[in-house]
Write an enzyme that holds these catalytic residues in place. Structure first.
Site, PDB file in Angstrom:
ATOM      1  N   HIS A  78       6.985 -34.781   6.238  1.00 55.14           N
ATOM      2  CA  HIS A  78       5.565 -33.590   6.368  1.00 55.14           C
ATOM      3  C   HIS A  78       5.598 -33.128   7.687  1.00 55.14           C
ATOM      4  CE1 HIS A  78       2.607 -35.914   8.710  1.00 55.14           C
ATOM      5  NE2 HIS A  78       3.224 -36.984   8.058  1.00 55.14           N
ATOM      6  N   CYS A  79       4.915 -32.119   7.748  1.00 52.02           N
ATOM      7  CA  CYS A  79       4.507 -31.266   8.792  1.00 52.02           C
ATOM      8  C   CYS A  79       2.953 -31.108   8.679  1.00 52.02           C
ATOM      9  CB  CYS A  79       5.369 -30.088   8.984  1.00 52.02           C
ATOM     10  SG  CYS A  79       5.290 -28.904   7.476  1.00 52.02           S
ATOM     11  N   LYS A  80       2.476 -29.983   8.770  1.00 50.79           N
ATOM     12  CA  LYS A  80       1.035 -29.613   8.584  1.00 50.79           C
ATOM     13  C   LYS A  80       0.835 -29.391   6.808  1.00 50.79           C
ATOM     14  CE  LYS A  80      -1.146 -28.708  12.839  1.00 50.79           C
ATOM     15  NZ  LYS A  80      -0.963 -27.859  13.943  1.00 50.79           N
TER      16      LYS A  80
ATOM     17  N   THR B   3       8.751 -28.467   7.019  1.00 52.85           N
ATOM     18  CA  THR B   3       9.166 -29.286   5.777  1.00 52.85           C
ATOM     19  C   THR B   3      10.216 -28.836   5.111  1.00 52.85           C
ATOM     20  OG1 THR B   3       7.321 -30.560   5.852  1.00 52.85           O
ATOM     21  CG2 THR B   3       8.567 -30.611   3.904  1.00 52.85           C
TER      22      THR B   3
END
Lengths: 203, 203
Positions: free
Chosen positions: A113-115, A121
């Protein structure tokens, strides 16, 4: 996941599960999503995660770290800036290192995950798809399904120009490093014990 | 899938794989997509499918039937009309029957598809998510990721009003039917032999 539903406890009062937004299964034991919130923790517990690949430079929040600790989940952080030029060698290096963690079955099940679960991602999953020999139009279709209206041409260019051969060579060198030569030949351990070929052939 | 990459045969000349559009993994051994074309067959072979759930009334094309036959894949067809009112009891019945096939591990790995992999497939996957206790907003988000601009309010209403309790009761009755009572007690077979509880508790 290994658990679709539990019928014996399946009464109508059972707690409702809240996956993170942009959650999806990528491959067996590989998941992707946006940044998990505390409301998502009960859902994440059903995945039996062994590790998380986190693609932002910002420090991981305290309550998320606590969740990881209490569930024995290892955090791999690769600090990729959100909007900087994708062609930077720094980003290429980070995605390469993240890929090595991602395809190592010893880290599975793993959540990327990222934001927003869209761009960083999407780049990592796109590079994984190239490694799997997916045609580029299918790789882009998947990227855009998650990025939607926020699709970035620089991400697509990054995926297209990402050199998967370097990673393949690197993986070969890992095989040799673990296997050794001649009488010093060793083997990696696999979940699937029925594998005939030696080395990291498939998983 | 059980196969992320095969390094030993992983030279750069390897054939490129073309997944069907809107392809995605839903759960372990459950996939979804649009209608597979012959160009997608080499990719589909990597999934080792045991069955396909096809949600349209139109007969399956000859070349697709041949692919199924040569790969020993069983076809389950549920003829759901594309644009008719979703509230019709016929559609509800079809989705219910498709769900029973879908959650039966003896049919896994399984691919769900209709034409575009958006509406009928989205409804079936949405009902599966309800069975898994996903919150409705997450179910809708997933539906919309695949339907995109062609999202249909009648599909969302169908998913929301679909009565999952009836299916749960039906599954209970299957458990009793297979298990029997007292000295006639039998057991279903499971992949996971370490299960402690008798019956169809989780998979």
């Amino acid at each position: 996941m290994g658990r679709i539903l539990d019928i014996e406890s399946g009464d109508e009062d059972e707690a409702v599960l809240v996956p993170p937004s942009n959650f999806s299964m990528v491959e067996e034991a590989i998941f992707r999503s946006s940044f998990p919130q505390p409301s998502n923790f009960p859902f994440l517990q059903t995945l039996n995660l062994r590790s998380i690949i986190y693609l932002c430079p910002e420090p991981y929040p305290h309550e998320n770290l606590e969740f990881l600790q209490s569930n024995n989940i290892r955090l791999f952080q690769f600090g990729i800036e959100g909007k900087k030029e994708n062609s930077s060698p720094v980003r290429t290096h980070s995605i390469m290192e993240a890929l090595k963690v991602l395809i190592d079955v010893r880290n599975h099940p793993v959540l990327i995950h990222c934001k927003q679960g869209k761009h960083r991602t999407g780049c990592l999953v796109g590079c994984l798809r190239k490694l799997q020999n997916w045609c580029l139009s299918s790789v882009f279709e998947e990227y855009q399904r998650f990025a939607g209206a926020k699709s970035r041409i620089m991400d697509l260019t990054f995926i297209e120009t990402f050199d998967i051969l370097i990673l393949r060579q690197c993986l070969y060198s890992i095989i040799y490093q673990y296997q050794g030569y001649g009488s010093k030949k060793r083997r990696l351990l696999y979940k699937d014990e029925s594998l005939q070929k030696p080395g990291l052939t498939s998983f």
